[in-house]
Scaffold this active site. Structure first.
Site, short mmCIF file in Angstrom:
data_model
loop_
_atom_site.label_atom_id
_atom_site.label_comp_id
_atom_site.label_asym_id
_atom_site.label_seq_id
_atom_site.Cartn_x
_atom_site.Cartn_y
_atom_site.Cartn_z
N LEU A 1 13.23 -7.51 71.86
CA LEU A 1 14.16 -8.18 70.78
C LEU A 1 14.79 -9.31 71.22
CD1 LEU A 1 15.52 -4.84 69.17
CD2 LEU A 1 13.53 -6.08 68.56
N ARG A 2 14.67 -9.34 72.48
CA ARG A 2 15.43 -10.54 73.26
C ARG A 2 16.81 -10.82 73.20
NH1 ARG A 2 11.09 -11.28 76.58
NH2 ARG A 2 9.36 -12.37 75.50
N ASP B 1 3.91 -3.97 72.03
CA ASP B 1 4.32 -4.88 73.28
C ASP B 1 4.68 -6.14 72.80
OD1 ASP B 1 4.80 -5.23 75.75
OD2 ASP B 1 2.69 -5.74 76.19
N HIS C 1 8.43 -15.63 71.87
CA HIS C 1 8.82 -16.78 72.69
C HIS C 1 9.21 -17.84 72.04
CE1 HIS C 1 7.82 -15.07 76.78
NE2 HIS C 1 6.72 -14.63 76.21
#
Lengths: 431, 328
Positions: A67-68, A309, A313
């Site tokens: 999820l960053r 997965d 970005h």
């Protein structure tokens, strides 16, 4: 607990956990499923969902999605990626611990779960760090992580200092019934590699990651898993040989399972031809034989889960010379269509495809969800198997647009997602 | 093997050269035209007045992200002999102090209205990346990207072979040395196979051969005596000690014992064998001085040919060559 009473009617219900496959209604009340196939006596719905021509199945459980947040919010947030997850029919997802800060304390677990609850979309299960700061040397406070809600631990993509650390980590995790998740990759054998070590990588002059980077790591881990009795899971396998090794151990009674990322069932080493950074993946896409072996294992259940997965970005992460770009695909919203493509091509039975997205991963983590049984959480996905859509501006929810399937027509689109009986997709404005 | 990805980007819709990034995907006819064009320029470079006005008013930027003296110099001479203006830019890249992104560098240079980039970069795929992102009027020439390609070097090598042997049919060629790290070898293999040689061999220990090397269209040998048997051309590669991060060979001494080219070993080859080397040479590591300086060596001719071949590629990519009216 209270929630709306929802009636999903007219759809084909597919619930691999019970083997149910037929037309009927799914009834939801108070956040749980109260009826499947037929309506319980006296059930009156507050809200109806017309599922005519659609498939109704348990919401998907994704064992690996980044999820960053915290730490890399320029790539994605719990809000943005949570919305993308439910748009892809995913109702529960596990996020690896390699955030900044690392998920190695109850405080960070709480931060992630509370933000996910506030966002109010997908259920988020943080995977705890196996070692402190993922440093590969010092054990994390595993029991504290378990109390904070972690069901599983992993060292994400980071190596462990040595096999003694691995042994102690597995022993300690086994003491508390925690699942240990491996992303098997022998760091020395990877060297500076960025693609599969094979004919295509050799032709392009791109440093390779050999198949043995994966098989050697699996071979090292399996005897320690067996010795310690820990419940272990291998995530995102990329080679047919590694799948065989895990299946062989499982057949001997070792507590191991495996998953594969959905794009590994489609793409091969040839995908990077022309230096396509959108196909820069870790583990790399391997040979056609590997892809076919992975698919065969998904079909027969040796691989019991398929994950996204997901790695969103920012555009700049992929705008550089291939080896300098960051690996990973944004894939929450392509999970279903890529799985359904295999069904449509006759390479995977529908029930198996749905099982690998629902009851399969649920069993790995011991979750109650992943089934449409009365009493189970009302996590439901409704999708139109015939709908063709194109990942593009407008229909794309994830903050990361880094997918090689961008602007390529996909078949199979989620039309409604329920989490705990609440309609979380489409949103109120769109429904 | 799919070559469309490589071919699409470097040719115009009518099949002319737009960028020159890799030999992969280029036809035998096009490679022959490059050599024929180079042949016409070879005369120019030998004249007293060494200039032709084909690229007058054009600006060529030598964009070197990796140090190189020889390749940059020959590109610079080639551009100047075509009357172009030349700008040399050396950008030492270090991972720790990375400034502006590669794309920003390109955008800034584009804004100066240049016409051609000659690019060298330590990473495979750099020239492709730049070609994919430059303004439509700019041509990109690959002067070496990582381990991937060095197509002008390959062209000057096949040009040298054609001059020495008259053609390619029936030739056996051995490429000896560090194939794994060599962009020169990869481009030579494409060029030699496209031009129809009989056999391309690669000779090296397994540590210096890429995985599935046969798929490149070569026959691998681990024994130099075997690999040299009856060959017409030997191409020795430089042992790229600077690229070797970890152990690939036990020592230079042992390497020379097994893979160094000596007079005795060369007896296995055909009597009229020629010996080539892209330079710079490690004397006594991969090749004996007696051979490098001997009668079968064409190493210095390679250097001379490099200018004519680069003039040919530059003029063709700018559509200013003598073949302007001839469809490819």
């Amino acid at each position: 607990m209270s929630g709306p009473r929802v009636l999903i009617e007219g759809g084909r219900i597919v619930d691999p956990a019970s083997g149910f496959d037929g037309t009927g209604v799914v009834c939801v009340a108070d956040g749980v499923i109260v009826g499947v196939g037929s309506r319980p006596d006296g059930f009156e719905a507050d809200h109806r969902i017309d599922a005519g021509g659609r498939i109704v199945c348990p919401g998907f459980i994704d064992l690996c999605a980044r999820l960053r947040e915290p730490g890399q919010e320029h790539k994605g947030t719990i809000v943005s990626e949570g919305a993308a997850a439910v748009a892809g029919g995913i109702t529960t997802l596990c996020c690896p611990p390699d955030t900044t800060p690392v998920i190695d304390t109850p405080a960070v677990v709480k931060l992630v779960t509370e933000r996910a609850e506030q966002a109010g979309k997908v259920r988020v299960l943080p995977i705890g760090a196996l070692t402190r700061s993922l440093n590969g040397k010092d054990l994390s406070e595993m029991h504290a992580l378990k109390r904070a809600g972690c069901l599983a631990l992993s060292n994400a993509d980071r190596p462990l200092a040595n096999l003694l650390v691995l042994r102690r980590a597995l022993e300690y995790a086994a003491s508390f019934g925690l699942v240990v998740v491996f992303r098997p990759e022998e760091p020395w054998l990877c060297s500076q590699g960025c693609v599969h070590e094979g004919a295509v990588g050799s032709r392009l002059g791109l440093p390779g990651i050999p198949e043995t980077a994966e098989t050697v790591a699996v071979a090292q881990a399996l005897p320690l898993i067996e010795q310690t009795g820990v419940r272990a899971h291998f995530g995102q396998l990329s080679s047919g040989r590694a799948v065989e090794m895990v299946a062989e151990a499982r057949a001997r009674g070792v507590h191991v399972s495996a998953d594969v990322a959905v794009h590994h069932l489609h793409l091969t080493e040839s995908s990077v031809d022309g230096f396509d950074a959108l196909c820069h993946s870790r583990p790399p896409f391997r040979t056609t034989a590997d892809r076919d072996a992975l698919l065969a294992a998904v079909a027969d259940g040796r691989i019991s889960a398929v994950c996204s997965d997901h790695q969103p970005h920012e555009p700049d992460a992929k705008l550089d010379v291939f080896p300098e770009t960051e690996p990973g695909l944004s894939s929450l919203q392509t999970l279903l269509p890529l799985m359904y493509a295999l069904v449509a091509e006759g390479r995977l039975p529908l029930s198996a495809a749905i099982a690998r997205l629902t009851v399969g991963p649920a069993a790995i983590l011991g979750l109650e969800s992943g089934r449409l049984a009365p009493g189970a959480p009302a996590d439901v996905c409704v999708f139109d198997p015939a709908a063709v859509w194109v990942p593009a501006e407008g229909g794309w929810v994830s903050a990361g647009r880094n997918t090689p399937f961008w602007e390529r027509a996909l078949t199979g689109r989620v039309t409604a997602t329920l989490v705990g009986g609440r309609l979380v997709y489409p949103g109120e404005t769109a429904s | 093997m799919s070559v469309t990805a490589a071919a699409d980007i470097q040719l115009t819709a009518s099949g002319r050269l737009r960028h020159f990034l890799t030999i992969e995907g280029l036809s035998r006819e096009l490679l022959t035209r490059i050599m024929d064009t180079a042949e016409s320029f070879a005369g120019v470079t030998a004249q007293n007045v060494k200039k032709v006005p084909l690229l007058r008013g054009k600006t060529v930027v030598n964009l070197f992200f990796e140090n190189s003296t020889r390749t940059r110099t020959t590109f610079e001479l080639a551009a100047k002999r075509l009357s172009a203006d030349v700008l040399n830019i050396n950008i030492a890249t270090s991972a720790t102090s990375k400034g502006e992104s590669l794309l920003d560098t390109i955008r800034n240079l584009e804004a100066m209205h240049v016409d051609m980039f000659v690019v060298r970069h330590a990473q495979s795929g750099a020239a492709h990346f730049i070609a994919r992102h430059v303004a439509p009027h700019i041509s990109v020439l690959n002067a070496g990207d990582g381990r991937h390609a060095h197509p002008t070097q390959a062209m000057l090598d096949v040009f040298t072979i054609r001059r020495a042997k008259g053609g390619f049919a029936g030739l056996k060629v051995a490429i000896v040395g560090d194939i794994l790290h060599s962009r020169v070898a990869r481009s030579e293999i494409w060029a030699l196979n496209t031009l129809g040689v009989d056999e391309v061999r690669v000779v090296a220990p397994k540590t210096l051969l890429p995985a599935h090397v046969e798929a490149l269209g070569v026959v691998p040998y681990h024994d130099l005596n075997e690999g040299l048997r009856d060959v017409d051309v030997v191409i020795m590669l430089r042992l790229q000690l600077e690229r070797m991060g970890s152990a690939f060979i036990p020592s230079e001494h042992e390497y020379f014992q097994r893979f160094g080219l000596t007079e005795k070993r060369l007896e296995k080859a055909r009597p009229d064998v020629i010996v080539m080397h892209p330079g710079p040479i490690n004397r006594g590591i991969e090749i004996d001085s007696a051979i490098a300086d001997g009668p079968r060596s064409v190493i210095l001719q390679q250097v001379t040919h490099g200018i004519a071949v680069r003039m040919a590629v530059m003029s063709m990519a700018m559509h200013a060559g003598p073949d302007l009216e001839v469809p490819v």
